[in-house]
Enzyme design. Structure first.
Site, mmCIF file in Angstrom:
data_model
loop_
_atom_site.group_PDB
_atom_site.id
_atom_site.type_symbol
_atom_site.label_atom_id
_atom_site.label_comp_id
_atom_site.label_asym_id
_atom_site.label_seq_id
_atom_site.Cartn_x
_atom_site.Cartn_y
_atom_site.Cartn_z
ATOM 1 N N ASP A 180 0.808 -1.504 -0.038
ATOM 2 C CA ASP A 180 -0.084 0.490 0.044
ATOM 3 C C ASP A 180 0.751 1.096 0.427
ATOM 4 O O ASP A 180 0.377 2.217 -0.692
ATOM 5 C CB ASP A 180 -0.556 -0.344 1.167
ATOM 6 C CG ASP A 180 -1.218 -1.165 1.247
ATOM 7 O OD1 ASP A 180 -2.956 -1.190 0.277
ATOM 8 O OD2 ASP A 180 -1.855 -1.894 1.915
ATOM 9 N N ASN A 195 -10.157 2.187 -3.267
ATOM 10 C CA ASN A 195 -11.025 1.018 -3.614
ATOM 11 C C ASN A 195 -12.085 0.485 -2.762
ATOM 12 O O ASN A 195 -11.921 0.939 -1.172
ATOM 13 C CB ASN A 195 -10.003 -0.490 -3.928
ATOM 14 C CG ASN A 195 -8.970 0.131 -5.047
ATOM 15 O OD1 ASN A 195 -9.414 0.764 -6.574
ATOM 16 N ND2 ASN A 195 -7.809 -0.363 -4.948
HETATM 17 N N1 LIG Z 1 -5.205 1.809 -6.679
HETATM 18 C C1 LIG Z 1 -4.255 1.558 -5.607
HETATM 19 O O1 LIG Z 1 -3.899 1.012 -6.154
HETATM 20 C C2 LIG Z 1 -4.583 1.918 -4.078
HETATM 21 C C3 LIG Z 1 -5.387 1.857 -3.368
HETATM 22 N N2 LIG Z 1 -5.332 2.642 -2.313
HETATM 23 C C4 LIG Z 1 -6.975 3.065 -1.931
HETATM 24 O O2 LIG Z 1 -6.305 4.343 -1.135
HETATM 25 C C5 LIG Z 1 -6.809 4.435 0.404
HETATM 26 C C6 LIG Z 1 -6.969 5.234 0.909
HETATM 27 O O3 LIG Z 1 -5.657 3.734 1.762
HETATM 28 P P1 LIG Z 1 -4.552 4.059 2.482
HETATM 29 O O4 LIG Z 1 -3.804 5.820 2.171
HETATM 30 O O5 LIG Z 1 -3.736 3.154 3.023
HETATM 31 O O6 LIG Z 1 -5.380 4.814 3.882
HETATM 32 P P2 LIG Z 1 -5.222 5.133 4.904
HETATM 33 O O7 LIG Z 1 -6.214 5.262 6.125
HETATM 34 O O8 LIG Z 1 -3.217 4.818 5.309
HETATM 35 O O9 LIG Z 1 -5.486 6.982 4.853
HETATM 36 C C7 LIG Z 1 -6.569 7.455 4.598
HETATM 37 C C8 LIG Z 1 -6.027 8.771 4.356
HETATM 38 O O10 LIG Z 1 -7.555 9.115 3.958
HETATM 39 C C9 LIG Z 1 -7.905 10.275 4.642
HETATM 40 N N3 LIG Z 1 -9.349 11.043 4.422
HETATM 41 C C10 LIG Z 1 -10.449 10.029 4.952
HETATM 42 N N4 LIG Z 1 -11.437 10.808 4.812
HETATM 43 C C11 LIG Z 1 -11.305 12.146 4.088
HETATM 44 C C12 LIG Z 1 -12.347 12.622 4.168
HETATM 45 N N5 LIG Z 1 -13.171 13.019 4.358
HETATM 46 N N6 LIG Z 1 -11.630 13.593 3.558
HETATM 47 C C13 LIG Z 1 -9.909 13.834 3.114
HETATM 48 N N7 LIG Z 1 -9.393 12.916 3.908
HETATM 49 C C14 LIG Z 1 -9.812 12.170 4.392
HETATM 50 C C15 LIG Z 1 -7.095 10.260 6.094
HETATM 51 O O11 LIG Z 1 -6.952 11.644 7.037
HETATM 52 P P3 LIG Z 1 -6.450 10.848 8.587
HETATM 53 O O12 LIG Z 1 -5.145 10.774 8.607
HETATM 54 O O13 LIG Z 1 -6.794 12.562 8.998
HETATM 55 O O14 LIG Z 1 -7.892 10.357 9.041
HETATM 56 C C16 LIG Z 1 -5.964 9.309 6.143
HETATM 57 O O15 LIG Z 1 -4.884 10.988 6.121
HETATM 58 C C17 LIG Z 1 -8.361 3.222 0.646
HETATM 59 O O16 LIG Z 1 -9.799 3.236 -0.188
HETATM 60 C C18 LIG Z 1 -7.185 1.932 -0.888
HETATM 61 O O17 LIG Z 1 -7.897 0.826 -1.073
HETATM 62 C C19 LIG Z 1 -3.915 2.160 -1.205
HETATM 63 C C20 LIG Z 1 -3.074 1.444 -2.032
HETATM 64 C C21 LIG Z 1 -3.267 0.925 -3.380
HETATM 65 C C1 LIG Z 2 -4.704 -2.262 -3.964
HETATM 66 C C2 LIG Z 2 -4.752 -2.363 -2.161
HETATM 67 O O1 LIG Z 2 -4.161 -2.559 -2.281
HETATM 68 C C3 LIG Z 2 -5.649 -0.789 -1.939
HETATM 69 O O2 LIG Z 2 -6.578 -0.586 -2.087
HETATM 70 O O3 LIG Z 2 -5.278 -1.377 -0.742
HETATM 71 MG MG LIG Z 3 -3.850 -2.872 -0.231
#
Ligand SMILES: NC(=O)C1=CN([C@@H]2O[C@H](COP(=O)(O)OP(=O)(O)OC[C@H]3O[C@@H](n4cnc5c(N)ncnc54)[C@H](OP(=O)(O)O)[C@@H]3O)[C@@H](O)[C@H]2O)C=CC1
Ligand SMILES: CC(=O)C(=O)O
Ligand SMILES: [Mg+2]
Length: 661
Positions: free
Chosen positions: A356, A497
């Site tokens: 991730d 996702n």
């Molecule tokens: N396409 C791909 O290959 C991948 C996609 N993803 C997707 O990315 C998403 C996030 O994953 P990940 O980074 O691990 O998750 P995290 O929980 O680590 O991060 C989520 C972030 O989003 C912020 N957030 C949540 N709600 C809001 C909102 N309403 N407005 C603004 N910011 C918000 C959180 O804020 P705060 O820190 O303040 O709580 C946090 O900083 C998931 O849906 C995952 O499926 C992840 C990995 C790969």
């Molecule tokens: C794609 C992926 O790893 C995620 O959404 O967490």
């Molecule tokens: Mg993942």
């Protein structure tokens, strides 16, 4: 020059020629079946699904001797070992004969060929009568299966059918998945795997990986030995706390390691028997699951702090002890309060990779490098704004900063300044520094506080907007229009996702960038108003179908770490790499970006289609391995002369093998 060792490190059975359905221990058994049995005191070494009772047995008997003895054994002729007639308060031993032939062979997913067993194989392996007379090819089986999968209207039914096939006939599963990858990726992976995880308790039928819960504390090494395969090269492990954008799903997160590893094999060519899905269960804070009678995990709140760290440490230690230094552990869908710490803790002692944080970073950087062909300029001339500052957001941001730093020979502290992130509390700025989690601190730039994304867009004026928030529909019309008003080709990546959490849909991205252009083209004396539509370069984490709008078709891309981790992992494994290095991620990005063709660019795509994914993975693997050799982190010596060919030669083939007569 060093010669290429064709007997591949990955142990590809295709290289080894015809194979036998017997495991190593089974091969050593005499052809005349010897039944080992009779009131064992304890079970030992039960690693191949076959009972090995050796010294603990009172006796070792042939079949005929067992029949003679039947009168002295409870249960009669058909129940020699008393399993059927034992009352509930009596113990029975779950023993089975270990030779994979006949019914056992058909029930072994590694070896089963269903109706494709040849006449000779049916004779040699006691299959007569167990199958109807027809013999068909694997190709026809694939055709039959895809037709059958297409009959299901509900995606979850397709998922269940695919999992059922995987548990029944592994090679057919992989051949089907490889040959219909674009169609079936959304079934075994996002978005459907998300729904499967939400309902995992209801659809769980058989183990697809190891569940390691707090109950197994102190016994994890033993648990690893219960898995039928011991030659493990890749583990994908989750603790289920951040499953896609669906939150804490506890033990139901198992669908994710299972899905990721199916991709390791189908997309990256790692042998299925070398892959181990693991779910660490320390409880769940999901009240709905805790109250769900079908929940399959520990029914308690999540353990944290020392209790959590100790279980994870025992796991990491056991993994290295059992599988050696070079086993790759991919952390997947941990919540960010553990993910960064685990990566930092084990990066110097284990071969670990957080998909991730790192895989996502590598895939997004690849897309941006490719996108420069469409938007011109260099990476350092762009301005990036993220919605979401967690694993994916800060992971991508850091890799972009690193790449720009290398390209421009500028310190990374400087290159970070063009990258901005918004979290749930607004733009990350220096006045928030004290209250920020450590992974956000490098992004706290000087700026007045901004609460709303749309205001951040207007103030920062990004050329690239990236959604990693896990929250759907957060790229509103106003946000996308603001991007379109500032950029001729705004890059909009809605990475969250599954589909329900996508920051905006493909259709929204295209229609909201249909801004009326203030252009009047003078052609002789006639003035035209030009409407430029669908100007966004759009990608999403989960796939969207092409969008047809005013007679033109727009092709959204899929920016998903699935492009990277299978090839990346293959590169690490085939080179015997012992540690992951950031330069390998950059190498993977460049390798992926280089696979985008003019035809793709003409469609507005910044990623190549998944149909070529095995070729892409081999290319990524070669570049990652090359970087590893360059850094002195590869242990497989001598280095193969042509790494790409070597990668291809290592890849698992799902074609059936011929069994010896
Ligand atoms: N396409 C791909 O290959 C991948 C996609 N993803 C997707 O990315 C998403 C996030 O994953 P990940 O980074 O691990 O998750 P995290 O929980 O680590 O991060 C989520 C972030 O989003 C912020 N957030 C949540 N709600 C809001 C909102 N309403 N407005 C603004 N910011 C918000 C959180 O804020 P705060 O820190 O303040 O709580 C946090 O900083 C998931 O849906 C995952 O499926 C992840 C990995 C790969
Ligand atoms: C794609 C992926 O790893 C995620 O959404 O967490
Ligand atoms: Mg993942």
């Amino acid at each position: 020059m060093m010669s290429l060792n064709r007997s591949c490190f990955l142990g590809n059975p295709a290289v080894a020629g015809s194979s036998s359905p017997f495991s190593q221990s089974q091969k050593r058994r005499p052809a005349s079946l010897k039944v080992v049995a009779l009131i064992p005191k304890a079970r030992t070494g039960d690693r191949n699904g076959s009972v090995v009772m050796e010294s603990t047995l009172q006796e070792v008997k042939t079949e005929s001797e067992v029949v003679e003895l039947k009168s002295t054994v409870h249960g009669g002729v058909k129940d020699v070992y008393g399993e059927d007639t034992a009352t509930e308060d009596q113990f029975v031993t779950p023993w089975s004969v270990s030779v994979a032939s006949g019914y056992t062979l058909i029930r072994s997913p590694h070896h089963n060929k269903g109706l494709a067993f040849t006449e000779k194989e049916r004779d040699a392996h006691y299959l007569r009568g167990l199958l109807p007379p027809v013999v068909i090819s694997q190709e026809l089986q694939v055709k039959k299966m895809i037709n059958s999968i297409r009959q299901y209207q509900v995606p979850l039914q397709k998922y269940i059918a695919m999992m059922d096939l995987q548990g029944r006939n592994e090679k057919l599963f992989y051949k089907l998945l490889i040959e219909h990858v674009e169609e079936l990726l959304p079934v075994v992976y996002t978005p459907t795997v998300g729904e499967a995880c939400q309902k995992y308790g209801s659809i769980f039928t058989q183990p697809q990986g190891l569940f390691i819960s707090l109950k197994e504390k102190g016994k994890i090494l033993e648990v690893l030995r219960n898995w039928p395969e011991q030659n493990i090269q890749v583990i994908v492990v989750t603790d289920g706390e951040r499953i896609l954008g669906l939150g804490d799903l506890g033990s139901h997160g198992m669908g994710i390691p299972v899905g990721k590893l199916a991709l390791y094999t189908a997309l990256g060519g790692v042998r299925p028997s070398a892959c181990l899905p693991v779910t660490i269960d320390v409880g769940t804070n999901n009240e709905k699951l805790l109250n769900d009678e079908f929940y399959i995990g520990l029914r308690q709140k999540r353990a944290t702090g020392q209790e959590y760290a100790e279980l994870l440490h025992e796991f990491m230690t056991a993994v290295k002890q059992n599988y050696g230094e070079k086993v790759l552990v991919q952390f997947e869908d941990f919540a960010n309060h553990n993910a960064f710490d685990l990566l930092a803790k084990y990066a110097s002692t284990h071969l670990v990779f957080n998909d991730d944080i790192q895989g996502t970073a590598s895939v997004v950087l690849a897309g941006l490098l490719a996108a420069l062909k469409l938007v011109k300029g260099s990476l350092s001339e762009h301005r990036f704004l993220f919605l979401g500052a967690g694993e994916a957001g800060t992971g991508i941001a850091e890799l972009i900063a690193l790449e720009i730093s290398k390209q421009t020979n500028t310190p990374v502290e400087e290159t970070r300044k063009n990258i901005w992130l918004v979290d749930s509390k607004g733009l990350i700025v220096s006045s928030r520094l004290d209250s920020l989690q450590h992974f956000k601190k490098p992004w706290a730039h000087e700026h007045e506080p901004v609460g709303e994304l749309v205001d951040a867009v207007k103030s920062i004026k990004p050329t690239v907007l990236i959604g990693t928030s896990g929250v759907g529909r957060t790229f509103t019309k106003e946000v996308v229009e603001a991007m379109a008003s500032m950029n001729e080709r705004p890059i909009i990546l809605a990475l969250s996702n599954p589909t329900s959490q996508s920051e905006c849909t493909a259709e929204e991205a295209y229609t909201w960038t249909e801004v009326l252009q203030p252009l009047h083209v003078l052609l002789n004396i006639v003035s035209f108003t030009v409407y430029s539509m669908g100007r966004a370069i759009y990608c999403s984490g989960s796939p969207f179908p092409p969008v047809e709008y005013n007679g033109k078709v727009y092709y959204p891309g899929q920016a998903n770490n699935a492009y990277i981790f299978p090839g990346f992992g293959l590169g690490l494994i085939m080179s015997g790499t012992i540690r992951v290095h950031d330069d390998m991620l950059l190498a993977a990005s460049e390798a992926l970006a280089s696979m985008v063709t003019q035809e793709d660019f003409d469609k507005g795509l910044i990623y190549p289609p998944f149909t070529n994914i095995r070729k892409i993975s081999a290319h990524i693997a070669a570049k990652v391995a090359a970087k590893s050799y360059e850094l002195g982190l590869a242990t497989r010596l001598p280095e193969p002369r042509d790494l790409e060919k070597y990668a291809e030669s290592c890849m698992y083939s799902p074609s059936y093998r011929s069994f010896r007569s």
